[in-house]
Design an enzyme around this catalytic site. Sequence first.
Site, PDB file in Angstrom:
ATOM      1  CD1 TRP A 355       1.778  -2.789  18.219  1.00  0.00           C
ATOM      2  CD2 TRP A 355       1.930  -0.603  18.651  1.00  0.00           C
ATOM      3  NE1 TRP A 355       0.649  -2.435  18.918  1.00  0.00           N
ATOM      4  CE2 TRP A 355       0.716  -1.081  19.193  1.00  0.00           C
ATOM      5  CE3 TRP A 355       2.243   0.747  18.808  1.00  0.00           C
ATOM      6  CZ2 TRP A 355      -0.177  -0.264  19.887  1.00  0.00           C
ATOM      7  CZ3 TRP A 355       1.350   1.540  19.490  1.00  0.00           C
ATOM      8  CH2 TRP A 355       0.159   1.046  20.016  1.00  0.00           C
ATOM      9  CG  ASP A 356       2.559  -6.398  20.461  1.00  0.00           C
ATOM     10  OD1 ASP A 356       2.392  -6.038  19.278  1.00  0.00           O
ATOM     11  OD2 ASP A 356       1.665  -6.912  21.138  1.00  0.00           O
ATOM     12  CD  GLU A 494      -5.084  -4.220  15.196  1.00  0.00           C
ATOM     13  OE1 GLU A 494      -5.881  -5.143  15.447  1.00  0.00           O
ATOM     14  OE2 GLU A 494      -3.889  -4.381  14.932  1.00  0.00           O
ATOM     15  CE  LYS A 616      -7.886  -5.437  18.801  1.00  0.00           C
ATOM     16  NZ  LYS A 616      -7.119  -6.061  17.717  1.00  0.00           N
TER      17      LYS A 616
HETATM   18  C1  BGC Z   1      -3.533  -5.347  18.796  1.00  0.00           C
HETATM   19  C2  BGC Z   1      -2.217  -4.789  18.286  1.00  0.00           C
HETATM   20  C3  BGC Z   1      -1.106  -5.739  18.668  1.00  0.00           C
HETATM   21  C4  BGC Z   1      -1.409  -7.141  18.164  1.00  0.00           C
HETATM   22  C5  BGC Z   1      -0.368  -8.144  18.580  1.00  0.00           C
HETATM   23  C6  BGC Z   1      -3.725  -6.756  18.282  1.00  0.00           C
HETATM   24  O1  BGC Z   1      -4.887  -7.294  18.820  1.00  0.00           O
HETATM   25  O2  BGC Z   1      -4.600  -4.548  18.362  1.00  0.00           O
HETATM   26  O3  BGC Z   1      -1.984  -3.523  18.830  1.00  0.00           O
HETATM   27  O4  BGC Z   1       0.087  -5.312  18.119  1.00  0.00           O
HETATM   28  O5  BGC Z   1      -2.647  -7.552  18.700  1.00  0.00           O
HETATM   29  O6  BGC Z   1      -0.292  -8.224  19.968  1.00  0.00           O
END
Ligand code: BGC
Length: 800
Positions: A355-356, A494, A616
């Site tokens: 989703w970045d 997460e 997180k």
């Molecule tokens: C984050 C996610 C992100 C992913 C890729 C993870 O550590 O919690 O939000 O999409 O990294 O950057």
Amino acid sequence: MQEWKIAYDKWQPEYQQLREALCTLGNGYLAARGAFEENSAEPGAHYPGTYLAGGYNRLTSEITGEKIENEDLVNWPNWLPLTFRCADGEWFDLRKVEVLEFQQELDMHQGLLFRRVHFRDRQGRETSLRSRRLVSMANKNVAALEWELTPLNWSGEIELVAALDGRVTNSGVERYSALKNRHLQAVGQGRDTEDTFFLEVQTVQSKLRMAQAARINIYQEETLLAVERDVELEEGLVAQHLKVLCQQNQPIRIEKIVQVYTSRDQAISEPLHEACKNIKRQGNFEHLLLQHSQAWHRIWRRCDLTITNDVKTQSILRLHIFHLLQTVSAHTVGLDVGVPARGLHGEAYRGHIFWDELFIFPFLNLRLPELTRELLLYRYRRLREARYAATQAGYRGAMFPWQSGSNGREESQVIHLNPESGRWLPDNTFLQRHINAAIAYNVWQYFQATEDMGFMTYMGGEMIFDIAQFWSSIATYNSELERYEIRNVVGPDEYHTEYPGKENTGLNNNAYTNVMAVWVIQVALKLFDILDDSRIEELCQKLSISEQDVQRWMDIAGKMHVPFIQDSHIISQFEGYEQLEEFPWPEYKTKYGEAMRLDRILESEGDNVNKYKASKQADVLMLFYLFSSGELVGIMQQLQYEFRAEDIQDNINYYEQRTSHGSTLSKIVHSWVLSRSDRKRAWRNFEMALVSDVEDIQGGTTAEGIHLGAMAGTVDLVQRGFTGLEIRENVLWLNPVLPEELGSLKFQIRYRNHWISIQLTQETMLISFDKGWSKEVQIGVLGEVYTFKTGDRREFNIGR
Ligand code: BGC
């Protein structure tokens, strides 16, 4: 740090892999880490990685008795290798000589990686080496490097070796070392003409082919030297050995020009044919550099953002823009690729797309919207797979995967290794269904910035309808609450993937997910007024959307459940959050610092982060990041919740104390949401987000690939966050709160086919309106709307 350069003046082996990631060169098609030409991959020391946009392959590994398939962004043949030795000496390696002077510079203005080393070998010979490297922004299939070697106190014969090395594996991330990593098989290698040679490889599963051809020329001043050459061939390797007589203080210049073609390329016959044909057509290094740096100049003219007060901030902001545009550029158009969260800079997260984009697209929307369109098309082309995923899970509409790669199936890993404990654990983060809202949000934002009706009519609208349908079908009616719920999901945080002590995975009513679902449905309903009736009819038929479905959308848009912490106006991150234990923050912050991966730490201590009120990253706060207070209060009112703009600050304070910033995205959001209420705290968060990668604050993760979301997010904080830029009801609003630390700010944006230049000081804002295709636009400043026509220029007093 200099305004346009990241410079290192010491050779520090312990930082080498971090520098390799930060000094990556790329052009949106191909990228190469900033490893030295003379070193091949060595764990913990050097990692020359070469990545191709969309270059994925799948392999099956066996872990703890289970067969696991993973898709990786492949490390393609290393085109960098170049080294030398004196007749009686060792092959050049910085670890085997005395380094007398060292300088490495990433010149972002020209897109050039430069190195100068003065060293003394074990025989007392002193040599100067100056190298330059580029991955062409002018011609996506070209990369080139140049070495200038000067014997300072000796003369004699040297042997040079230049190679294309396809024996590489994906070994850039230590935690993945138990997984299969051999993605390539050799197809062929050989010499083409006297000074050119080639290598061809293929991925073992996805059958993508890559051909590389190299041309080696050696010059003394402008004279091309005739040299003795030998070719070494091995499966997956081609090397040319050259003997040259060197004279003291007379530099020789070695040029290695490389062509790279793949079976994914357009306008080609066959990769090897194109590589061998075109390598002969390329000019020398200087010529390629000129075209390349001109291409970068054109990009910077549009994409730069200048501040006056602070060289470090200026330089890092440029670094972030630079890496973003090396990952996606005009060359991305037609490639059918998304933006990997870690760029084309390393192998972390296997080059997957998350989703970045939510943090990355705003920069592109306001400058190079054609690129956003292209990246949205990557999603559009995977709608069929998303529809299948929804059906398989028992839903309707389209359910996009949390992690996406080649064909749009779910690429999240089933189990992952906790490096702190050495244990393999189930990974349930794939339950982040909010990715679907992010995709719809991105479509809408792109549309707001461009008014691209063609896109919205044919592709955007279809995606939004299908995603709205998914949200409608995942929502269930709770007759006790008399509201709709979304159960068994994971929010942006997460750490929380289940309720402690419960068997089921997932959480109920993640507030962010529920509000976003409502927002998507509202936008889908709005489309009924925006798109023409006949298209709406077509879409409803194509997607099997009935009148009852639309009725249900309307019902959900007014009756979605949003949990609150009892007797308060604090939005609860999810149902049951308040029953979790408080976390002993001071103890852990003292031990691990401000940003920590609590999930890994606690699991290694036999504990479980699911038990605690510990996030997180920003989760509830994402709502204040994506929506203005007015918009959010509006959504809450529609849901019949009493939520006032004044409540936002308490929510921020509540979650700020309970967040571990284990993701680099977190500080961006925290800075943004504080930018209007607490400028000092906002700036502190911004500063931390800014150095996430240059100072590698997550302790070793940048070496495995940059964090593109955080990079683009910091730039967006400056362009939209601190300027209060938003597009609402066909007005481009500006409401600046420029941090004093930035001094003044100047940048250009492209808004609905116009280039608009914005210059800000603490007291004034100057807006000038360049010639464009649209006649006029509405710009709102501090609450008042002005019509700007071509050539208009207005200054506003914004001193508060
Ligand atoms: C984050 C996610 C992100 C992913 C890729 C993870 O550590 O919690 O939000 O999409 O990294 O950057």
